[in-house]
Design an enzyme around this catalytic site. Structure first.
Site, PDB file in Angstrom:
ATOM      1  N   CYS A 162       0.830  -1.210   0.000  1.00 44.81           N
ATOM      2  CA  CYS A 162       0.000   0.000   0.000  1.00 44.81           C
ATOM      3  C   CYS A 162       0.864   1.259   0.000  1.00 44.81           C
ATOM      4  CB  CYS A 162      -0.944   0.004   1.194  1.00 44.81           C
ATOM      5  SG  CYS A 162      -0.114  -0.146   2.787  1.00 44.81           S
TER       6      CYS A 162
ATOM      7  N   ARG B 188       4.066   1.399  -1.554  1.00 42.38           N
ATOM      8  CA  ARG B 188       5.050   1.467  -2.633  1.00 42.38           C
ATOM      9  C   ARG B 188       4.756   0.437  -3.721  1.00 42.38           C
ATOM     10  NH1 ARG B 188       9.546   1.939  -0.464  1.00 42.38           N
ATOM     11  NH2 ARG B 188       8.724   2.057   1.657  1.00 42.38           N
TER      12      ARG B 188
ATOM     13  N   GLN C   1       6.235  -8.634   3.663  1.00 33.91           N
ATOM     14  CA  GLN C   1       5.946  -8.250   2.278  1.00 33.91           C
ATOM     15  C   GLN C   1       7.141  -8.512   1.363  1.00 33.91           C
ATOM     16  OE1 GLN C   1       4.866  -4.254   3.335  1.00 33.91           O
ATOM     17  NE2 GLN C   1       2.663  -4.673   3.287  1.00 33.91           N
TER      18      GLN C   1
ATOM     19  N   GLU D 235       8.341   0.149  11.197  1.00 33.88           N
ATOM     20  CA  GLU D 235       7.298  -0.895  11.196  1.00 33.88           C
ATOM     21  C   GLU D 235       7.843  -2.177  10.576  1.00 33.88           C
ATOM     22  OE1 GLU D 235       5.450  -2.217   8.485  1.00 33.88           O
ATOM     23  OE2 GLU D 235       6.382  -1.076   6.878  1.00 33.88           O
ATOM     24  N   ASP D 236       7.296  -3.321  11.034  1.00 35.43           N
ATOM     25  CA  ASP D 236       7.864  -4.598  10.605  1.00 35.43           C
ATOM     26  C   ASP D 236       7.021  -5.362   9.591  1.00 35.43           C
ATOM     27  OD1 ASP D 236       5.791  -5.391  12.207  1.00 35.43           O
ATOM     28  OD2 ASP D 236       7.011  -6.543  13.625  1.00 35.43           O
TER      29      ASP D 236
ATOM     30  N   SER E 160       9.467   3.822   5.466  1.00 34.48           N
ATOM     31  CA  SER E 160       8.064   3.475   5.697  1.00 34.48           C
ATOM     32  C   SER E 160       7.297   4.678   6.230  1.00 34.48           C
ATOM     33  CB  SER E 160       7.956   2.325   6.709  1.00 34.48           C
ATOM     34  OG  SER E 160       8.575   1.158   6.224  1.00 34.48           O
TER      35      SER E 160
ATOM     36  N   ILE F 172      -3.613  -7.627   6.093  1.00 38.28           N
ATOM     37  CA  ILE F 172      -3.908  -6.488   6.976  1.00 38.28           C
ATOM     38  C   ILE F 172      -5.055  -6.838   7.916  1.00 38.28           C
ATOM     39  CG2 ILE F 172      -4.633  -4.069   7.088  1.00 38.28           C
ATOM     40  CD1 ILE F 172      -1.915  -4.284   5.978  1.00 38.28           C
TER      41      ILE F 172
END
EC number: 1.2.1.70
Length: 394
Positions: free
Chosen positions: A46, A48, A110, A104-105, A99, A179
């Protein structure tokens, strides 16, 4: 040549969504791009859309846009990083520097998924797969040393903080992919009363329903919007899934539109009692340990430099791969030829002797490879490789 072309969260979501590549179409896009380069991996999230290439020469960006049917008027918004800059960029991405939520992990999973999807297309990506593997290894050490795992940040924790401050206790999740699962994991230990689930059922989501049926349940979208105080939208649909007609007149509603392309139709944004927060606005409410994360990440940036240098050494050493393969082939042929001179042994014993000879030969070759590696680092790789050819191949 190693390089990446991409667009990220620094470009507003209204434009970025034009170049989002839906997961169900990724294999098809990879096949198309393989016409242009030897190796291709697509990292599409979401935040990139990035395409990594390894090829004999750089591909004209216009050819990529043509292959993907992208609007060329936006080419100037894309960045291109080559060779060392490309390596460094990926490592920064997977470590959380690039990010919306610093540190964030979710990006780790991803990046893993991008590597695995590329394998489904067929063909080999030896350089890019190695690049992504080293990036993940770098991320693991970086996050441990920077203590990011002790203070994890996810989009769910940021949204959860807003919900708690707003005393929102009835939430609907529209879209039950990665998500959606992330939010279910977060809400299972929170004090929200109801989590309505809208989307295709799957085993992972089923577990939440089975373990806590009072809190989690599948529900119809129309009924959900009547009851819920907040919608969290994160589908992979190429079109909007929440429209003005879905919202009862006068309904007070908070919506987090975390999808790219947007899940929420633009008309919903204009409703008087509805507040919509999109993916690009989430970082503005990211205050959880933010200064701590930034400080620790900057302190440990040297770890990224270390892994960048390690990968460059590996990439440069690949120039000797044909020599190494030829040495091993030649050694195996010599061993098999010598075994023919052994008399009075059966076929099983002959095979055993052959295996032993090849194993011994490989021990010497492995030592030669180490010497070559050391010479390469010292700048005398060519001299050493010529000497090895004279010893092993002539």
């Amino acid at each position: 040549m190693l390089w990446v072309i991409g667009i990220n969260h620094k470009v507003e979501v209204d434009i970025r969504q034009k170049f989002s590549l839906i997961k169900t179409k990724l294999q098809e896009k990879l096949i198309s791009l393989k016409k242009l380069a030897n190796e291709v991996i697509i990292l599409s999230t979401c935040n990139r859309t990035e395409i990594y290439f390894f090829s004999e020469e750089y591909v004209d960006i216009e050819k990529i846009f043509t292959e993907l049917d992208w609007d060329k008027r936006y080419m100037h918004l894309f960045y291109i990083y080559k060779d060392k800059d490309c390596i460094k960029h990926l490592f920064e991405v997977v470590c959380g520097f690039d990010s919306l939520l610093i540190g964030e992990d979710q990006i780790v999973a991803q990046v893993k998924e991008a590597k695995e999807i590329s394998k489904l297309v067929g063909g080999k990506n030896p350089v890019l797969e190695r690049l992504f593997e080293v990036a993940l290894k770098c991320s693991k050490e970086f996050r441990t040393k920077a203590r990011l795992n002790e203070h994890p940040i996810t989009i769910a924790s940021v949204v959860g903080k807003v919900l708690k401050e707003s005393n929102i206790r009835k939430i609907a999740i529209i879209g039950l992919g990665n998500i959606g699962i992330l939010f279910c994991n977060y809400f299972k230990n929170s004090d929200v009363d109801k989590v309505f689930l809208i989307g295709r059922k799957n085993e992972k989501i089923d577990q939440f329903v089975k373990l806590n049926p009072e809190k989690f349940r599948y529900y119809d979208k129309k009924k959900t919007i009547l009851e819920a105080q907040c919608l969290i939208c994160s589908t992979s649909a190429p079109h909007s899934v929440v429209h003005k007609d879905d919202i009862p007149e006068g309904k007070n509603l908070l919506i987090f539109d975390l999808a790219v392309p947007r899940d929420v139709d633009v008309e919903v944004y204009e409703l008087p009692n509805v507040k919509v927060i999109d993916i690009d606005q989430v970082h503005k409410i990211d205050t959880i340990n933010r200064e701590f994360r930034i400080s620790k990440m900057q302190e440990n940036y040297h770890i990224i430099d270390k892994y960048v240098d390690e990968f460059i050494d590996w990439l440069e050493f690949r120039q000797y791969r044909n020599l190494i393969m030829e040495m091993k082939r030649h050694a195996e042929q010599l061993c098999k030829a010598q075994v023919k001179y052994i008399k009075n042994v059966d076929s099983r014993e002959r095979k055993e002797v052959e295996r032993l000879l090849i194993r011994m030969a490989n021990l010497y070759i492995d030592r030669a490879i180490e010497v070559l590696r050391e010479a390469h680092k010292e700048g005398s790789g060519e001299i050493c490789s010529n000497l090895i050819k004279r010893i092993f191949l002539k």
